[in-house]
Design an enzyme around this catalytic site. Structure first.
Site: not given
Ligand code: ATR
Length: 278
Positions: A66, A87, A103, A129, A152
């Site tokens: 994306k 998207n 989205d 994210g 997180r």
């Molecule tokens: P996407 O495009 O799906 O948003 P991304 O930009 O990689 O993918 O973001 C993933 C998000 O899910 C982030 O907010 C991540 O938290 P971090 O910024 O701390 O990495 C969150 N995330 C992924 N796995 C997680 C988990 N097990 N518990 C809590 N948050 C999680």
């Protein structure tokens, strides 16, 4: 000759988009073909250019492209610029690429279908994210009393809240510092993909609260199972998938499909898959 469309992703074989768009095309009498393109992670742009040269008219773009689709678009919609992600790609008459993002509107329409309104509500969005960034503007447009982004990695939530501060009352922070009860909690983190539950405190849901997971699966996600035990009404992201697809279809074909029968068919297919799983 039918017009050609596709979903670009990697991996992409699991995508439900071909099914959804075939159903839309049949329902609306549109002549189109919709396939999948597994672009190499290192070279999305070449895969897209090849598709255009071969007569492709438009595409959906999913993980992990994306951002690349955003970068290569010659023209961007307002909502794609706010999301910083694309998207939906459309090939213009002059061969130029127009990028949009459906989205956010997909999530807003699915919430509306479920009778969930955000006006005056306390809303929590988990994750910071790309998926969350893509939906914040339409959520804030509904004027919740407050929107909290919890992640997180707290700094990412704070930065995202800052970026959207002109659009409404929005704040960001960590998961452990969450306080008070929320009417709507939306899980936009990718934790569900790995079968994980973000470390959320108990007592997060106000009476009558809704829990929404932007992911979906044959079985409820671990977040939705947890939320239901905490007393919230669960909704998964299947409807959002169908609604974002419908908006893309509308952009390409200027015809708005009826999403209800397609949502029902996909739900039934998921339930069958669950019954047949060992
Ligand atoms: P996407 O495009 O799906 O948003 P991304 O930009 O990689 O993918 O973001 C993933 C998000 O899910 C982030 O907010 C991540 O938290 P971090 O910024 O701390 O990495 C969150 N995330 C992924 N796995 C997680 C988990 N097990 N518990 C809590 N948050 C999680």
């Amino acid at each position: 000759m039918a017009d050609r469309y596709a979903v670009f992703g990697n991996p992409v074989a699991h995508s439900k988009s071909p099914l959804i768009h075939a159903a839309f095309a049949e329902q609306t009498g549109q002549m189109l073909e919709y396939g999948t393109v597994e672009a190499p992670t290192s070279d999305f742009a070449s895969a897209w250019q090849r598709f255009v040269q071969e007569g492709g008219r438009g595409a959906n773009v999913t993980v992990p492209f994306k951002g690349e689709a955003f970068a290569l678009s010659d023209t961007l919609s307002h909502r794609a610029r706010r999301a910083q992600a694309v998207n939906t790609l459309i090939v213009g008459g002059n061969g130029r690429t127009y990028g949009d993002n459906t989205d956010g509107v997909g999530l807003a329409r699915d919430l509306a279908h479920h009778g969930v309104t955000l006006k005056g509500k306390r809303v929590l969005v988990v994750g910071a994210g790309g998926a969350v960034r893509g939906v914040l503007a339409p959520l804030l447009e509904e004027k919740p009393s407050e929107l909290v982004i919890a992640n997180r990695t707290a700094e990412k939530a704070v930065a995202l809240a800052d970026a959207f501060s002109a659009a409404g009352r929005v704040s960001g922070g960590g998961l452990e510092t969450l306080a008070g009860r929320f009417d709507v909690v939306i899980n936009g983190s990718s934790a569900s993909l790995a079968g994980d539950l973000p470390p959320l405190p108990d007592g997060l849901f106000a009476p009558g609260a809704t829990a929404y997971d932007m992911m979906y699966g044959a079985a409820p996600t671990v977040f939705l199972r947890w939320a239901q035990m905490q007393g919230a009404a669960p909704i998964d992201g299947l409807g959002m998938l169908v609604e974002q697809a419908a908006e893309s279809f509308f952009l390409w074909r200027s015809v708005r499909p009826d999403t209800a029968p397609v949502r029902a068919t996909l739900r039934q297919a998921l339930e069958n898959a669950l019954e047949n799983s060992p």
